[in-house]
Motif scaffolding. Structure first.
Motif, PDB file in Angstrom:
ATOM      1  N   SER A  15       4.219  22.616 -18.279  1.00 44.43           N
ATOM      2  CA  SER A  15       5.380  22.632 -19.304  1.00 44.43           C
ATOM      3  C   SER A  15       4.321  22.968 -20.858  1.00 44.43           C
ATOM      4  CB  SER A  15       6.141  21.654 -19.490  1.00 44.43           C
ATOM      5  OG  SER A  15       5.581  20.501 -19.672  1.00 44.43           O
ATOM      6  N   TYR A  16       3.148  22.043 -20.712  1.00 46.82           N
ATOM      7  CA  TYR A  16       2.312  22.235 -22.001  1.00 46.82           C
ATOM      8  C   TYR A  16       1.626  23.514 -22.011  1.00 46.82           C
ATOM      9  CZ  TYR A  16      -1.290  21.267 -25.031  1.00 46.82           C
ATOM     10  OH  TYR A  16      -2.388  21.271 -26.118  1.00 46.82           O
ATOM     11  N   LYS A  50       0.898  -1.165   0.077  1.00 49.43           N
ATOM     12  CA  LYS A  50      -0.005  -0.063  -0.074  1.00 49.43           C
ATOM     13  C   LYS A  50       0.781   1.323  -0.129  1.00 49.43           C
ATOM     14  CE  LYS A  50      -4.191  -1.600   2.260  1.00 49.43           C
ATOM     15  NZ  LYS A  50      -4.730  -2.027   3.347  1.00 49.43           N
ATOM     16  N   PHE A  98       3.328  10.595  -9.490  1.00 44.35           N
ATOM     17  CA  PHE A  98       2.558  10.784 -10.832  1.00 44.35           C
ATOM     18  C   PHE A  98       1.851  11.893 -10.808  1.00 44.35           C
ATOM     19  CE2 PHE A  98       3.842   6.481 -12.196  1.00 44.35           C
ATOM     20  CZ  PHE A  98       4.082   6.603 -13.356  1.00 44.35           C
ATOM     21  N   VAL A  99       1.262  12.338  -9.567  1.00 45.58           N
ATOM     22  CA  VAL A  99       0.587  13.617  -9.437  1.00 45.58           C
ATOM     23  C   VAL A  99       1.420  14.717  -9.722  1.00 45.58           C
ATOM     24  CG1 VAL A  99      -0.715  15.107  -7.994  1.00 45.58           C
ATOM     25  CG2 VAL A  99      -1.433  12.736  -8.080  1.00 45.58           C
ATOM     26  N   LEU A 121       4.288  14.393 -11.364  1.00 49.21           N
ATOM     27  CA  LEU A 121       4.784  14.606 -12.758  1.00 49.21           C
ATOM     28  C   LEU A 121       3.650  15.093 -13.777  1.00 49.21           C
ATOM     29  CD1 LEU A 121       6.768  13.405 -14.997  1.00 49.21           C
ATOM     30  CD2 LEU A 121       5.184  11.317 -14.986  1.00 49.21           C
ATOM     31  N   ASP A 122       2.447  14.613 -13.397  1.00 52.82           N
ATOM     32  CA  ASP A 122       1.209  15.407 -14.222  1.00 52.82           C
ATOM     33  C   ASP A 122       1.164  16.993 -14.149  1.00 52.82           C
ATOM     34  OD1 ASP A 122       0.543  12.767 -14.892  1.00 52.82           O
ATOM     35  OD2 ASP A 122      -1.257  12.881 -13.728  1.00 52.82           O
ATOM     36  N   GLY A 177       3.959  26.098 -22.991  1.00 52.72           N
ATOM     37  CA  GLY A 177       4.633  25.799 -24.667  1.00 52.72           C
ATOM     38  C   GLY A 177       3.438  26.319 -25.482  1.00 52.72           C
ATOM     39  N   SER A 178       1.981  26.128 -25.268  1.00 53.49           N
ATOM     40  CA  SER A 178       1.309  26.588 -26.063  1.00 53.49           C
ATOM     41  C   SER A 178       1.020  27.960 -26.370  1.00 53.49           C
ATOM     42  CB  SER A 178       0.277  25.885 -26.101  1.00 53.49           C
ATOM     43  OG  SER A 178      -0.292  25.529 -24.756  1.00 53.49           O
ATOM     44  N   LEU A 196       4.040  18.180 -16.205  1.00 53.68           N
ATOM     45  CA  LEU A 196       3.600  18.309 -17.650  1.00 53.68           C
ATOM     46  C   LEU A 196       2.660  19.165 -18.273  1.00 53.68           C
ATOM     47  CD1 LEU A 196       3.783  14.206 -18.248  1.00 53.68           C
ATOM     48  CD2 LEU A 196       5.273  16.010 -19.008  1.00 53.68           C
ATOM     49  N   LEU A 197       1.631  19.234 -17.104  1.00 51.71           N
ATOM     50  CA  LEU A 197       0.492  20.242 -17.475  1.00 51.71           C
ATOM     51  C   LEU A 197       1.361  21.676 -17.498  1.00 51.71           C
ATOM     52  CD1 LEU A 197      -2.405  19.947 -17.973  1.00 51.71           C
ATOM     53  CD2 LEU A 197      -2.678  21.093 -15.696  1.00 51.71           C
ATOM     54  N   GLN A 206       2.146   2.204  -3.333  1.00 53.15           N
ATOM     55  CA  GLN A 206       1.079   2.781  -4.362  1.00 53.15           C
ATOM     56  C   GLN A 206       1.125   4.077  -3.822  1.00 53.15           C
ATOM     57  OE1 GLN A 206      -2.045   0.027  -3.486  1.00 53.15           O
ATOM     58  NE2 GLN A 206      -2.096  -1.055  -5.350  1.00 53.15           N
ATOM     59  N   THR A 207       0.863   4.343  -2.531  1.00 58.78           N
ATOM     60  CA  THR A 207       0.765   5.673  -2.103  1.00 58.78           C
ATOM     61  C   THR A 207       2.089   6.397  -2.908  1.00 58.78           C
ATOM     62  OG1 THR A 207      -0.085   4.959  -0.149  1.00 58.78           O
ATOM     63  CG2 THR A 207       0.200   7.220  -0.350  1.00 58.78           C
ATOM     64  N   PHE A 248       3.953   6.077  -5.455  1.00 54.59           N
ATOM     65  CA  PHE A 248       3.815   6.105  -6.895  1.00 54.59           C
ATOM     66  C   PHE A 248       2.747   7.297  -7.310  1.00 54.59           C
ATOM     67  CE2 PHE A 248       6.508   2.543  -7.387  1.00 54.59           C
ATOM     68  CZ  PHE A 248       6.864   2.561  -8.771  1.00 54.59           C
ATOM     69  N   ILE A 249       1.509   7.113  -6.451  1.00 54.81           N
ATOM     70  CA  ILE A 249       0.545   8.213  -6.877  1.00 54.81           C
ATOM     71  C   ILE A 249       0.744   9.393  -6.667  1.00 54.81           C
ATOM     72  CG2 ILE A 249      -1.832   8.963  -6.147  1.00 54.81           C
ATOM     73  CD1 ILE A 249      -2.563   5.988  -5.410  1.00 54.81           C
TER      74      ILE A 249
END
Lengths: 435, 267
Positions: free
Chosen positions: B24-25, B4, B14-15, B17-18, B28-29, B21-22, B7-8, B10-11
């Motif tokens: 930088s996106y 468990k 990834f949050v 990382l998201d 970039g636009s 990415l958001l 898993q936490t 990793f969550i």
């Protein structure tokens, strides 16, 4: 069930954030593509500084006014400059709610061009809607109309504008907010006006002159550009560093030893520049006009009186041409013409002349008279060439003289015959010279 | 470490990382053109500041103007000679500029000593031809020299051929003047767009016309002679800037052709 869900919520959440990160990574990954090719549907955003010069380059050149009885006149020489005034006015208006009102109907198309009390501004050939947006500070979507040839502005205060595309005879109607016509109407005063009629000739819309017309001559200074410094700019060579060059007959060839080459034809005054790109670039219809504008800016070529003339999408080739009072200027050696091309094989080529028209000078020659268009068409018919005519335009002829410091350009009809624009006299009898 | 916990972690990872990415996106636009151009302007300003160049507030609004053909007034010297009060004054002519030195300095009363009123008053006294057709320029004037100019197409004529310079002595009395006068203007082409005030100054800087430690006092759009054609003159709109050395105080004028972005040299 709920117990199971509670037990696995971490797995579920982990999957969700994982999927999101994959999607976002993908988006970020393709972003360089987005830089070079903005979405076709949403035309590039307008900025006040960068696009100012571009809006001087891509402008309508011909102004036709339709009176209350639908009589039409070509307007030119108006001191206030109708096209410039229209641009200044339109930049303050907002065009919206585009609706297609006609398509594939040449008769209806001509009727839209002939509506009473209106102004027709025509580009020499079609431009992308993104280019129109830049010039006129609008945000029209390319989903509706992709290309524009003509702008019809009713002068009766209907708060409407029509954009027309010759290809497919498409007419779009837009609602206009904040429309003020006072300055535009005032700009129509003075200058010269010639009676005209729009006609279809071999599927091309042609502006014809029903009566003989008298047109002024124009005189201007000629500037010859320094080929060495042009070579330095085009071949990105450091100042002071001598470029490799060789002479072959009339040609002087500059090269940087790898991917760039400039050939100067000393007899004709023409320069041909070739740039071998590592890989071909294909530009979308909405971005290619801006791309060619940026390339033109980087060349160091004199851009006085230079305006967009034609674009060939299949060949990815654009032509900019010298104009006087909206009329195109032609020359046997392509003086005052710049042609840019991005070939499919990755060769970027540029062809231009080292001679440019610059400062206007007072004319010393009197006005010249040209026959009615019907007389020209009859003459072409008599020699059996009318069927191959793809267009006719009123323009000015610049006679080549490599030693001249100034020139008087003279009016003539130019006829598009088998893909080439030539003075009408040369078609009447072989070897004929323009007036 | 239990499953468990992994898993936490990793969550959370990834949050983060998201979010990254958001961001930088979204970054970039942003439209590239706007950014690069604004950046260029900011970088240019920073460079100028580093070179100790001081600028006034500059506008990025484009203007418009004409190529104008003008003729110098050939009758000016005759008209000046015909003025009765100038009977004993010295009148000289050189390249269409008329210079008058009064036989004795003219003292104006207190109501008419305001600089803008001097030329109309001298005209009223018949000591100057058409002085009321000139506009006073405080920026160009000093206490000893009052500078006025004619107007062409709604803009001042910023060169000697359309200028009136009135000279005063230390006590404020008028000693004489130099006058240039243009007549018969004719447009050679329709109205055309010009570059902006900001672009003119940027051009001067990029082409090494602004020395370090200098101050641009003002930048005005006015008509300036571009070239001669027979006995006529061709005028174009030009951005005229007064540039001063901040240490020595010495100033000079620079003229940028507002149609073509090149320097107009005045002999």
């Amino acid at each position: 069930m709920s117990k199971k869900l509670r037990a696995n919520w971490r797995i579920g959440l982990l999957s969700v954030v994982l999927v999101i990160s994959v999607i976002l990574s993908g988006l970020v990954w393709v972003m360089p593509y987005r830089y070079e090719h903005p979405n076709e549907a949403t035309a590039p955003r307008v900025t006040s500084v960068a696009t100012m010069a571009q809006e001087n380059l891509y402008v309508p050149t011909m102004v036709v006014k339709t009176g209350p009885d639908r009589e039409q006149h070509l307007l030119f020489n108006q001191p206030q400059n109708v096209v410039l005034t229209a641009r200044e006015s339109l930049r303050k208006w907002t065009l919206q709610k585009g609706k297609q009102v006609s398509a594939d109907n040449p008769t209806a198309y001509r009727e839209y061009l002939r509506q009473s009390n209106a102004l027709v501004l025509s580009y020499p050939s079609a431009v992308a809607i993104a280019t129109f947006n830049t010039t006129f500070n609008q945000k029209l979507s390319a989903k509706d109309l992709t290309l524009v040839n003509r702008i019809v502005i009713p002068l009766t205060g209907q708060a409407r504008i029509y954009l027309l595309r010759d290809q497919g005879t498409v007419v779009y109607r837009y609602q206009v907010n904040a429309q003020r016509l006072t300055k535009l109407k005032a700009s129509l005063l003075g200058g010269r006006r010639l009676p005209v009629e729009y006609r279809w000739l071999n599927n091309q819309l042609v502006l014809t002159y029903p009566h003989a017309i008298t047109l002024p001559t124009y005189r201007a200074a000629i500037e010859q550009q320094n080929v060495d410094s042009l070579a330095q700019t085009l071949l990105n060579s450091a100042k002071g560093k001598r470029l490799a060059q060789r002479v072959e007959g009339n040609q002087r060839i500059y090269h940087n030893g790898s991917d760039k080459r400039l050939v100067y034809d000393q007899a004709q005054g023409t320069l041909t520049f070739e740039n071998y790109l590592s890989q071909p670039t294909r530009y979308s219809l909405q971005t290619v006009y801006a791309h060619f504008f940026r390339r033109l800016q980087q060349t160091g070529i004199i851009q006085d009186q230079l305006q967009f003339d034609t674009f060939d999408h299949a060949k990815q080739q654009i032509t900019y041409r010298t104009t006087v009072e909206g009329f195109p200027v032609y020359n046997e050696d392509n003086y005052g013409t710049v042609r840019l091309r991005e070939s499919e094989t990755g060769v970027e080529s540029l062809r231009f002349s080292c001679y440019s028209l610059t400062t206007p000078l007072p004319t010393k020659q009197s006005a010249l008279t040209l026959p009615a268009t019907a007389v020209v068409f009859n003459g072409l018919q008599a020699v059996g060439k009318l069927k191959d005519v793809q267009g006719l335009r009123l323009g000015y002829w610049w006679h080549s003289d490599p030693t001249a410091k100034e020139v008087t350009v003279r009016p003539t009809y130019l006829v598009k015959y088998k893909g080439e624009w030539v003075p009408y006299q040369t078609l009447m009898h072989e070897g004929g010279q323009p007036a | 470490m239990n499953f468990k916990r992994i898993q936490t972690i990793f969550i959370v990872a990834f949050v983060i990382l998201d979010l990254f990415l958001l961001a930088s996106y979204a970054w970039g636009s942003q439209p590239m053109v706007t950014n690069s151009h604004q950046n260029q302007q900011v970088a240019l300003r920073r460079q100028m500041r580093a070179d100790d160049i001081k600028l006034p507030l500059l506008s990025d609004q484009r203007q418009s103007g004409y190529y104008v053909l003008v003729t110098p007034d050939q009758n000016l010297v005759k008209q000046t000679q015909n003025l009765a009060p100038l009977k004993n004054a010295t009148i000289q002519e050189n390249e269409n500029l008329v210079t008058v030195t009064y036989d004795k300095p003219v003292v104006l009363n207190s109501k008419t000593t305001a600089p803008a009123k001097v030329a109309p008053e001298l005209t009223h006294q018949k000591r100057l031809v058409a002085g009321n057709h000139y506009l006073y320029h405080p920026d160009l004037s000093t206490s000893k020299t009052l500078v006025y100019s004619q107007e062409l197409q709604g803009r001042p004529l910023l060169d000697s051929a359309g200028e009136l310079r009135i000279f005063r002595n230390a006590s404020g009395a008028i000693t004489g003047y130099t006058q240039g006068r243009l007549s018969n203007s004719k447009l050679l082409r329709s109205r055309q767009p010009t570059i902006s005030q900001l672009e003119a100054v940027n051009w001067l800087y990029k082409n090494n016309q602004l020395a370090n430690n200098s101050k641009v006092r003002w930048v005005k759009l006015g008509y300036t002679k571009l070239q001669c054609s027979d006995d006529q003159l061709i005028y174009v709109p030009a951005w005229v800037a007064e540039v001063k050395n901040q240490t020595s105080g010495a100033g000079h004028l620079l003229r940028v052709n507002a149609f073509r972005e090149n320097l107009i040299k005045v002999p």
